[in-house]
Design an enzyme around this catalytic site. Structure first.
Site, PDB file in Angstrom:
ATOM      1  CD  GLN A  61       1.251  22.281 -55.979  1.00  0.00           C
ATOM      2  OE1 GLN A  61       1.740  21.986 -57.062  1.00  0.00           O
ATOM      3  NE2 GLN A  61       0.502  21.435 -55.277  1.00  0.00           N
ATOM      4  CB  SER A  62       8.820  24.140 -55.230  1.00  0.00           C
ATOM      5  OG  SER A  62      10.052  24.335 -55.878  1.00  0.00           O
TER       6      SER A  62
END
Length: 328
Positions: A73-74
């Site tokens: 989920q960067s």
């Protein structure tokens, strides 16, 4: 001062607002928030400021592919994918996941933006991500492409100038608003945002306390990481700068369950803050950091600071994978 060249990607300057009810609840202190969550939509957050410098260097080097890494989920990976698409470049994202990820949040946006995604395990990420990215660069060169590797969070010597420039922006806003901020508070997850603020504060002798609240690892780790980034930044400058390691102020104790892992008190805090101020924090960075700031104020650890500025570094898309964890 002559900074490295950059390109214009973000919606700047971002506004500064006083957190009226939050400040009143905490007592005799004024908390302001700089809305770097509003630097854009696809590129929302603090990462784009760093990418303005890193991607300029990539373009000047004749690169057509951006290669970077991060968690599944960067925010940084998503912003890199968006910048690449906007500029007609390619993006290769090396993302950490120990299971088949759900197509949601930033991971969904990465796909939507056309990035090539390579999933690796947490162990591989910890021990071999740089080698993996180098191998990718080597492979794409065989087809005539030229890759530019951006480290985690774009937190390196060139990337940190994004928040050097942001510090200049804050100083200008202080003059316009008639306010002097005693301290600036930021979540620390890779060190580049903190490093840029600290570097400008040191070189310009602004005299502010730059306070980081780490969301992973520990304070000692990030002090060393910031020093490494500053040393690399120094290669781009023609002016010396002196500081002591103890000048780097990182407040530990708010990592909670770990990086990108949330507990009930953090999620409750995000909910209460959102309902109180109409501003949404994220669970990975700003939620932990703002919670930590509130606790430190309550403990009396920040006595003497009258006006504090909190950098909202974005990350709202990271909330959606955690929607079932909230209790309303």
């Amino acid at each position: 001062m002559r900074l490295p060249d950059s390109i214009n990607l973000a919606n700047l300057p971002t506004k500064i607002e006083r957190l009226e009810r939050f400040s009143e609840n905490l007592g005799d202190i004024n908390i302001y928030i700089k809305r770097d969550d509003q630097t854009g939509t696809e590129i929302a957050g603090n990462k784009v400021r760093k990418l303005e410098y890193a991607v300029k260097e990539a373009l000047d080097s004749g690169c057509d592919t951006l290669i970077t890494c991060g968690g599944i989920q960067s925010n940084h990976a998503r912003a890199t994918a968006a910048v690449a698409a906007r500029l007609g470049m390619k993006a290769v994202l090396v993302l950490r996941s120990d299971e088949t990820p759900q197509l949601e949040g930033n991971y969904f946006l990465d796909k939507l933006l056309g990035a090539k995604i390579i999933l690796i395990s947490s162990k591989e990420y910890a021990t071999a991500r740089n080698e993996i990215m180098e191998n990718i660069r080597g492979e794409i060169s065989k087809s005539g492409s030229k890759g530019y590797i951006i480290p985690e969070g774009a937190s390196n010597g060139i990337g940190t100038f994004g928040y050097f420039k942001a510090m200049e922006e804050i100083k200008q806003q202080e003059e316009e608003m008639g306010i002097i901020f005693d301290g600036i508070v930021v979540a620390v997850g890779s060190g580049g945002t903190y490093g840029g603020l600290f570097l400008a504060n040191t070189l310009y002798k602004y005299g502010k306390r730059i306070i980081g609240i780490n969301v992973c690892d520990n304070a000692e780790y990030f002090k060393n990481k910031v020093i490494s980034i500053l040393e690399e930044s120094g290669l781009y400058l023609n002016e010396p700068f002196l500081y002591q390691k103890n000048d780097i102020e990182i407040i530990d104790g708010y990592v909670g369950r770990g990086y990108a892992l949330s507990d009930k008190k953090e999620l409750d805090f995000i909910y209460n803050f959102s309902a109180m101020e109409g501003i949404i924090l994220d669970p990975v960075y700003t939620g932990k950091a703002m919670y930590g700031l509130s606790q430190e104020i309550k403990k009396g650890s920040l006595i003497g600071l009258k006006n504090l500025l909190f950098i909202h570094s974005g990350g709202v898309f990271g909330l959606f994978p955690k929607r079932d964890m909230f209790e309303f």
